[in-house]
Design a protein around this motif. Structure first.
Motif, mmCIF file in Angstrom:
data_model
loop_
_atom_site.group_PDB
_atom_site.id
_atom_site.type_symbol
_atom_site.label_atom_id
_atom_site.label_comp_id
_atom_site.label_asym_id
_atom_site.label_seq_id
_atom_site.Cartn_x
_atom_site.Cartn_y
_atom_site.Cartn_z
ATOM 1 N N PRO A 187 -50.284 74.763 -114.835
ATOM 2 C CA PRO A 187 -48.833 74.678 -114.981
ATOM 3 C C PRO A 187 -48.245 73.391 -114.396
ATOM 4 C CG PRO A 187 -49.427 76.906 -114.410
ATOM 5 C CD PRO A 187 -50.690 76.095 -114.317
ATOM 6 N N GLY A 188 -47.392 72.744 -115.213
ATOM 7 C CA GLY A 188 -46.722 71.527 -114.780
ATOM 8 C C GLY A 188 -47.524 70.263 -114.986
ATOM 9 N N CYS A 189 -48.743 70.386 -115.523
ATOM 10 C CA CYS A 189 -49.641 69.235 -115.622
ATOM 11 C C CYS A 189 -49.992 68.941 -117.087
ATOM 12 C CB CYS A 189 -50.913 69.482 -114.816
ATOM 13 S SG CYS A 189 -50.595 69.818 -113.062
ATOM 14 N N GLU A 190 -50.777 67.892 -117.284
ATOM 15 C CA GLU A 190 -51.194 67.544 -118.625
ATOM 16 C C GLU A 190 -51.899 68.734 -119.275
ATOM 17 O OE1 GLU A 190 -53.904 65.249 -115.682
ATOM 18 O OE2 GLU A 190 -51.831 65.949 -115.805
ATOM 19 N N ASP A 233 -45.207 72.940 -122.008
ATOM 20 C CA ASP A 233 -43.861 72.673 -121.485
ATOM 21 C C ASP A 233 -43.949 72.572 -119.967
ATOM 22 O OD1 ASP A 233 -41.218 72.435 -120.858
ATOM 23 O OD2 ASP A 233 -40.605 74.404 -121.605
ATOM 24 N N PRO A 234 -44.303 71.395 -119.445
ATOM 25 C CA PRO A 234 -44.542 71.258 -117.994
ATOM 26 C C PRO A 234 -43.292 71.344 -117.129
ATOM 27 C CG PRO A 234 -44.691 69.130 -119.082
ATOM 28 C CD PRO A 234 -44.565 70.148 -120.178
ATOM 29 N N ASP A 235 -42.121 71.521 -117.750
ATOM 30 C CA ASP A 235 -40.882 71.587 -116.979
ATOM 31 C C ASP A 235 -40.511 73.015 -116.592
ATOM 32 O OD1 ASP A 235 -38.679 70.122 -115.820
ATOM 33 O OD2 ASP A 235 -37.391 70.983 -117.362
ATOM 34 N N ASP A 243 -51.880 59.835 -119.553
ATOM 35 C CA ASP A 243 -51.683 61.214 -119.991
ATOM 36 C C ASP A 243 -51.125 62.109 -118.893
ATOM 37 O OD1 ASP A 243 -53.956 61.068 -118.449
ATOM 38 O OD2 ASP A 243 -55.099 62.529 -119.624
ATOM 39 N N SER A 244 -50.843 61.562 -117.715
ATOM 40 C CA SER A 244 -50.360 62.371 -116.599
ATOM 41 C C SER A 244 -48.895 62.739 -116.799
ATOM 42 C CB SER A 244 -50.529 61.609 -115.283
ATOM 43 O OG SER A 244 -49.999 62.354 -114.199
ATOM 44 N N THR A 245 -48.531 63.949 -116.408
ATOM 45 C CA THR A 245 -47.121 64.349 -116.414
ATOM 46 C C THR A 245 -46.382 63.803 -115.195
ATOM 47 O OG1 THR A 245 -47.585 66.421 -115.255
ATOM 48 C CG2 THR A 245 -47.624 66.477 -117.671
ATOM 49 N N PHE A 246 -47.124 63.211 -114.257
ATOM 50 C CA PHE A 246 -46.523 62.685 -113.038
ATOM 51 C C PHE A 246 -46.225 61.200 -113.184
ATOM 52 C CE2 PHE A 246 -49.334 66.218 -111.804
ATOM 53 C CZ PHE A 246 -48.365 67.100 -111.347
ATOM 54 N N VAL A 247 -45.236 60.753 -112.419
ATOM 55 C CA VAL A 247 -44.775 59.375 -112.478
ATOM 56 C C VAL A 247 -45.302 58.612 -111.274
ATOM 57 C CG1 VAL A 247 -42.728 57.892 -112.524
ATOM 58 C CG2 VAL A 247 -42.694 60.098 -113.707
ATOM 59 N N GLN A 248 -45.726 57.377 -111.507
ATOM 60 C CA GLN A 248 -46.210 56.551 -110.401
ATOM 61 C C GLN A 248 -45.117 56.367 -109.358
ATOM 62 O OE1 GLN A 248 -47.854 52.743 -111.589
ATOM 63 N NE2 GLN A 248 -47.417 51.836 -109.592
ATOM 64 N N LEU A 279 -57.799 68.973 -112.337
ATOM 65 C CA LEU A 279 -58.255 70.257 -112.848
ATOM 66 C C LEU A 279 -57.682 70.425 -114.257
ATOM 67 C CD1 LEU A 279 -57.494 72.466 -109.714
ATOM 68 C CD2 LEU A 279 -59.753 71.657 -110.427
ATOM 69 N N PRO A 280 -58.516 70.633 -115.269
ATOM 70 C CA PRO A 280 -57.969 70.768 -116.625
ATOM 71 C C PRO A 280 -57.280 72.105 -116.872
ATOM 72 C CG PRO A 280 -60.349 71.073 -116.646
ATOM 73 C CD PRO A 280 -59.988 70.654 -115.253
ATOM 74 N N ASP A 281 -57.641 73.114 -116.082
ATOM 75 C CA ASP A 281 -57.091 74.451 -116.279
ATOM 76 C C ASP A 281 -57.400 75.282 -115.048
ATOM 77 O OD1 ASP A 281 -59.801 75.603 -116.535
ATOM 78 O OD2 ASP A 281 -59.826 74.613 -118.490
ATOM 79 N N LEU A 282 -56.986 76.543 -115.098
ATOM 80 C CA LEU A 282 -57.280 77.481 -114.005
ATOM 81 C C LEU A 282 -58.157 78.617 -114.511
ATOM 82 C CD1 LEU A 282 -53.928 77.556 -112.009
ATOM 83 C CD2 LEU A 282 -56.113 76.571 -111.301
#
Length: 325
Positions: A33-36, A40-42, A118-123, A199-202
């Motif tokens: 959740p929240g990651c690539e 809908d990571p939001d 491809d990261s949902t995170f910003v530098q 981690l690609p998934d849980l």
């Protein structure tokens, strides 16, 4: 869910038990959740928990049709305290997984000089790439002895301090926060290679990896490697507000003074502030900073209302450039 009707728990009326790891693997077997990979990571922690619970109830109705409707399961053992514990554990696991992936994006940038596209995170602003500043974010199990993370030399220093206290009939034990952020030692021990990839998934394999990572790095940490600790709670009652304050003061004293380590930052992440004067309670001063004099600091450096996995992980990620060493 586990059917206990023909194998009851002694002295309890429990008929079904929630299989927590199966619940998480079923709901998040394709993404974190929240990651690539998240469609809908939001979305919020609350949304993910609700969806996981709905999945569980739907599966239970199929697997145990004789029990009846979903309302029958709701009225049985999967609400109240049983679900509350699972919901709290899930909240911590989802945060720890998102933090792992945020740190992995940071570590890839530290090694390559390029932020993963491809990261949902910003530098984070003002970040500079250098492998010397890689970070591991590690979930610690409940009741874990954090001393096991220390190198033999650091552990001996801590145990000598404890022995001196015990000779006076006292103790001041190093507590185990929910999540710790560590500067990866250089040269990097083999147990840290896992923190360089997200981690690609849980799924069960990756959930176990998340929950067992602490065991892979035992015996490798010195005081200077500790960067931050996080206490994770969905909510808290007034009478429990002071547990994180005590934990923060003990950690900062032992790591900063006894182990001659870094100026540890302590965060409290909480989903719900209702029911207690949380903001006022966490203005308490750090006893260690008062002892040192000069610049005073709070015991809890940052109180954060953690509602979304991505935003929560980004908030921690943005602090990485602030650590001088």
């Amino acid at each position: 869910m586990l059917d206990l009707r023909n194998a009851p728990v002694r002295n309890r009326s429990t008929t079904f038990r929630i299989a927590q790891d199966n619940l998480i693997g079923c709901a998040f077997g394709d993404f974190v959740p929240g990651c690539e990979g998240d469609p809908d990571p939001d979305r919020t922690f609350a949304f993910y928990r609700t969806q996981a619970r709905n999945n569980m109830l739907a599966a239970a109705a199929i697997n145990f049709p004789a029990v009846g409707t979903l309302a029958a399961f709701n009225a049985a053992d999967i609400q109240g305290q049983a679900w509350g514990k699972v919901a709290g554990d899930m909240y911590e696991i989802l945060e720890a997984a998102a933090l792992w992936n945020a740190a992995a994006a940071w570590n890839q940038y530290m090694d390559s000089g390029a932020w993963p596209i491809d990261s949902t995170f910003v530098q984070p602003p003002r970040s500079i790439a250098t492998p010397m500043r890689r970070v591991a974010i590690v979930e610690l199990p409940r009741g874990y002895d954090s001393i096991r993370l220390l190198t033999p030399a650091a552990r001996a220093t801590y145990e000598a301090f404890q022995q001196a206290l015990e000779s006076h009939g006292m103790q001041l034990k190093l507590s185990s926060p929910d999540i710790v952020g560590l500067r990866i030692p250089d040269p990097m021990p083999s147990g840290y290679a896992q923190f360089l990839q997200p981690l690609p998934d849980l799924s069960p394999t990756n959930l176990l990896k998340l929950q067992r990572a602490h065991a892979d790095i035992e015996g490798t940490i010195e005081g200077r490697n500790f960067l931050f600790a996080i206490a994770v709670k969905t909510s808290t009652r007034s009478d429990r507000l002071y547990q994180p304050l005590f934990e923060a003061n003990v950690l900062k004293f032992i790591i900063g003074f006894v182990l001659r380590g870094s100026a540890l930052k302590f965060h409290v992440h909480m989903e719900d502030f209702e029911g207690a004067n949380v903001r006022q309670a966490y203005t308490a001063a750090s006893l260690y900073s008062l002892m040192l004099g000069g610049d005073f600091a709070r015991a809890v450096d940052h109180l954060y209302q953690a509602k979304k996995p991505r935003d929560t992980a980004q908030a921690i990620l943005d602090t990485f450039p602030e650590y001088a060493i």
